[in-house]
Design a protein around this motif. Structure first.
Motif, PDB file in Angstrom:
ATOM      1  N   GLY A 230       0.797  -1.216   0.000  1.00 49.92           N
ATOM      2  CA  GLY A 230       0.000   0.000   0.000  1.00 49.92           C
ATOM      3  C   GLY A 230       0.830   1.267   0.000  1.00 49.92           C
ATOM      4  N   ARG A 231       2.138   1.135   0.211  1.00 48.53           N
ATOM      5  CA  ARG A 231       3.018   2.292   0.111  1.00 48.53           C
ATOM      6  C   ARG A 231       3.131   2.791  -1.324  1.00 48.53           C
ATOM      7  N   LYS A 232       2.808   1.933  -2.281  1.00 51.45           N
ATOM      8  CA  LYS A 232       3.080   2.249  -3.683  1.00 51.45           C
ATOM      9  C   LYS A 232       1.866   2.791  -4.420  1.00 51.45           C
ATOM     10  N   ASP A 233       0.935   3.377  -3.693  1.00 48.83           N
ATOM     11  CA  ASP A 233      -0.161   4.102  -4.334  1.00 48.83           C
ATOM     12  C   ASP A 233      -0.925   3.207  -5.307  1.00 48.83           C
ATOM     13  N   ALA A 234      -1.512   2.142  -4.766  1.00 45.93           N
ATOM     14  CA  ALA A 234      -2.070   1.071  -5.597  1.00 45.93           C
ATOM     15  C   ALA A 234      -3.239   1.518  -6.478  1.00 45.93           C
ATOM     16  N   HIS A 235      -4.022   2.503  -6.069  1.00 50.74           N
ATOM     17  CA  HIS A 235      -5.186   2.937  -6.843  1.00 50.74           C
ATOM     18  C   HIS A 235      -6.062   1.744  -7.255  1.00 50.74           C
ATOM     19  N   LEU A 236      -6.513   0.995  -6.258  1.00 49.06           N
ATOM     20  CA  LEU A 236      -7.418  -0.128  -6.494  1.00 49.06           C
ATOM     21  C   LEU A 236      -8.846   0.376  -6.628  1.00 49.06           C
ATOM     22  N   CYS A 237      -9.707  -0.450  -7.221  1.00 39.59           N
ATOM     23  CA  CYS A 237     -11.130  -0.134  -7.227  1.00 39.59           C
ATOM     24  C   CYS A 237     -11.628  -0.071  -5.787  1.00 39.59           C
ATOM     25  N   VAL A 238     -12.555   0.839  -5.533  1.00 42.01           N
ATOM     26  CA  VAL A 238     -13.124   0.959  -4.190  1.00 42.01           C
ATOM     27  C   VAL A 238     -13.797  -0.362  -3.822  1.00 42.01           C
ATOM     28  N   GLY A 239     -13.395  -0.904  -2.669  1.00 40.07           N
ATOM     29  CA  GLY A 239     -13.908  -2.199  -2.235  1.00 40.07           C
ATOM     30  C   GLY A 239     -12.940  -3.338  -2.457  1.00 40.07           C
ATOM     31  N   GLU A 240     -11.847  -3.089  -3.195  1.00 36.56           N
ATOM     32  CA  GLU A 240     -10.870  -4.155  -3.458  1.00 36.56           C
ATOM     33  C   GLU A 240      -9.682  -4.106  -2.508  1.00 36.56           C
ATOM     34  N   GLY A 241      -9.577  -3.078  -1.706  1.00 37.91           N
ATOM     35  CA  GLY A 241      -8.443  -2.944  -0.799  1.00 37.91           C
ATOM     36  C   GLY A 241      -8.862  -3.172   0.639  1.00 37.91           C
ATOM     37  N   SER A 242      -8.081  -2.588   1.563  1.00 38.46           N
ATOM     38  CA  SER A 242      -8.366  -2.800   2.986  1.00 38.46           C
ATOM     39  C   SER A 242      -8.580  -1.486   3.737  1.00 38.46           C
ATOM     40  N   ILE A 243      -8.820  -0.394   3.011  1.00 37.98           N
ATOM     41  CA  ILE A 243      -9.248   0.830   3.688  1.00 37.98           C
ATOM     42  C   ILE A 243     -10.616   0.559   4.306  1.00 37.98           C
ATOM     43  N   PRO A 244     -10.789   0.823   5.592  1.00 38.68           N
ATOM     44  CA  PRO A 244     -12.048   0.450   6.259  1.00 38.68           C
ATOM     45  C   PRO A 244     -13.268   1.183   5.706  1.00 38.68           C
ATOM     46  N   LEU A 245     -14.428   0.540   5.854  1.00 34.24           N
ATOM     47  CA  LEU A 245     -15.689   1.106   5.358  1.00 34.24           C
ATOM     48  C   LEU A 245     -15.989   2.453   5.997  1.00 34.24           C
ATOM     49  N   THR A 246     -15.549   2.648   7.239  1.00 33.61           N
ATOM     50  CA  THR A 246     -15.788   3.928   7.922  1.00 33.61           C
ATOM     51  C   THR A 246     -15.295   5.095   7.080  1.00 33.61           C
ATOM     52  N   PHE A 247     -14.114   4.937   6.510  1.00 30.74           N
ATOM     53  CA  PHE A 247     -13.525   6.008   5.710  1.00 30.74           C
ATOM     54  C   PHE A 247     -14.265   6.146   4.380  1.00 30.74           C
ATOM     55  N   HIS A 248     -14.534   5.030   3.724  1.00 32.09           N
ATOM     56  CA  HIS A 248     -15.238   5.094   2.436  1.00 32.09           C
ATOM     57  C   HIS A 248     -16.624   5.723   2.597  1.00 32.09           C
ATOM     58  N   ARG A 249     -17.314   5.391   3.669  1.00 28.04           N
ATOM     59  CA  ARG A 249     -18.641   5.984   3.883  1.00 28.04           C
ATOM     60  C   ARG A 249     -18.543   7.495   4.087  1.00 28.04           C
ATOM     61  N   ALA A 250     -17.500   7.931   4.773  1.00 26.72           N
ATOM     62  CA  ALA A 250     -17.301   9.371   4.974  1.00 26.72           C
ATOM     63  C   ALA A 250     -17.005  10.071   3.646  1.00 26.72           C
ATOM     64  N   VAL A 251     -16.250   9.417   2.782  1.00 29.50           N
ATOM     65  CA  VAL A 251     -15.975   9.987   1.459  1.00 29.50           C
ATOM     66  C   VAL A 251     -17.268  10.104   0.667  1.00 29.50           C
ATOM     67  N   LYS A 252     -18.094   9.080   0.723  1.00 25.62           N
ATOM     68  CA  LYS A 252     -19.352   9.083  -0.031  1.00 25.62           C
ATOM     69  C   LYS A 252     -20.265  10.225   0.411  1.00 25.62           C
ATOM     70  N   GLU A 253     -20.159  10.660   1.637  1.00 24.46           N
ATOM     71  CA  GLU A 253     -21.029  11.709   2.163  1.00 24.46           C
ATOM     72  C   GLU A 253     -20.532  13.117   1.860  1.00 24.46           C
ATOM     73  N   LEU A 254     -19.333  13.259   1.312  1.00 24.02           N
ATOM     74  CA  LEU A 254     -18.790  14.584   1.043  1.00 24.02           C
ATOM     75  C   LEU A 254     -19.596  15.313  -0.035  1.00 24.02           C
ATOM     76  N   ASN A 255     -19.732  16.603   0.125  1.00 25.56           N
ATOM     77  CA  ASN A 255     -20.350  17.440  -0.899  1.00 25.56           C
ATOM     78  C   ASN A 255     -19.243  17.885  -1.857  1.00 25.56           C
ATOM     79  N   ALA A 256     -18.820  16.977  -2.717  1.00 28.75           N
ATOM     80  CA  ALA A 256     -17.694  17.214  -3.624  1.00 28.75           C
ATOM     81  C   ALA A 256     -17.888  16.384  -4.880  1.00 28.75           C
ATOM     82  N   THR A 257     -17.339  16.861  -5.976  1.00 27.72           N
ATOM     83  CA  THR A 257     -17.293  16.000  -7.166  1.00 27.72           C
ATOM     84  C   THR A 257     -16.311  14.867  -6.887  1.00 27.72           C
ATOM     85  N   VAL A 258     -16.569  13.706  -7.485  1.00 31.74           N
ATOM     86  CA  VAL A 258     -15.782  12.512  -7.163  1.00 31.74           C
ATOM     87  C   VAL A 258     -15.399  11.784  -8.440  1.00 31.74           C
ATOM     88  N   LEU A 259     -14.101  11.547  -8.609  1.00 32.95           N
ATOM     89  CA  LEU A 259     -13.580  10.739  -9.710  1.00 32.95           C
ATOM     90  C   LEU A 259     -13.062   9.421  -9.163  1.00 32.95           C
TER      91      LEU A 259
END
Length: 279
Positions: A230-259
């Motif tokens: 994970g040090r090498k900036d893997a850029h995996l599809c969301v859900g394919e890595g081990s970043i916890p759901l807590t963080f992904h859910r917080a990202v989904k709630e942001l009032n921001a454009t998302v790529l």
């Protein structure tokens, strides 16, 4: 979500339209080659290097500093050909950067000059009707730059201003322009979290979203939070890595454009969209 999701233009106009996705113009826009996706482009990514050398809008060397700023301004002028682009993404600047090949010091960056440069770029963006969003850069590790200073098996001395979440947010407040905000790159944030013990890495990630109103745009990817890969900036599809759901859910709630800043094939993209829908 507050805004439609976007995916890289490489997915193709047909797939983007079918899936209801927007897109982002790349750093070297071939305007003629991107006509098909032009109506779907809502953001654009300014260049961060030229002929293998990092742009540096905060360089103490005036020629390098001005050349870097002018390169980004010229990019903005090109993007005026894309009618629906509202936000330009830019990088900050190297704080200290050693040449990968010979390990010699190549350039440095000054915080005050960075703020000055971002204000200048925000003014240019405003004249074109754009917002400007500065991306948090990644942490780099010595195995990628073995000829450069850095702890063996640990971090490289190569480092960007605005990599740490606190400095990243302070830059936004210091620039203090209505059309200026931040771009959160989640995979980059994960590489920074790897500088810390495993037990607090999620806490480090959550520091990036402590002031959600500053975040205008997101480059959303997954990564491996507890594996050295994970040090090498893997850029995996969301859900394919081990970043916890807590963080992904917080990202989904942001009032921001998302790529979704990666594209491998349509099947993986469809699985990813299903995962996000179920968050």
């Amino acid at each position: 979500m507050e805004h439609p999701l976007a995916a890289p233009y490489k997915a193709g106009a047909e797939a983007l339209a079918r899936l209801g996705l927007k897109t982002e113009v790349p750093t070297a826009p071939d305007i003629a080659g991107l006509q098909e996706i032009a109506p779907l482009a809502v953001t654009a990514h300014a260049p961060f290097s030229h002929e293998g050398v990092r742009l540096n809008i905060a360089s103490p060397q005036e020629e390098r500093r001005q050349r870097s700023r002018e390169a980004i301004k010229a990019y903005m002028a090109q993007i005026a050909a894309f009618p629906n682009v509202k936000t330009i993404v830019c990088h900050a600047a190297p704080k200290i950067w050693y040449n990968k090949d010979d390990g010699q010091l190549q350039q440095t960056g000054d915080y005050i000059l960075l703020v000055e440069g971002l204000r200048e770029l925000a003014e240019t963006a405003s004249r074109h009707g754009f917002a400007l969003a500065m991306e948090n850069n990644r942490a780099y590790y010595h195995d990628e730059f073995p000829n450069c200073p850095g702890a063996a098996g640990g971090a490289s001395d190569n480092f960007y201003l605005g990599t740490a979440p606190e400095e990243w947010r302070i830059i936004a407040r210091d620039v203090d322009r209505d059309n200026f905000g931040l771009c959160l790159d989640t995979s980059h944030a994960c590489t920074f979290a790897h500088l810390f013990p495993e037990k607090i890495r999620l806490d480090v990630l959550m520091r990036y979203i402590e002031e959600p109103d500053l975040i205008r745009h997101v480059h959303w990817s997954d990564n491996l939070l507890y594996d050295d890969a994970g040090r090498k900036d893997a850029h995996l599809c969301v859900g394919e890595g081990s970043i916890p759901l807590t963080f992904h859910r917080a990202v989904k709630e942001l009032n921001a454009t998302v790529l979704l800043e990666h594209y491998y094939d349509v099947q993986r993209l469809e699985r990813e969209l299903d995962f996000i829908a179920r968050l």
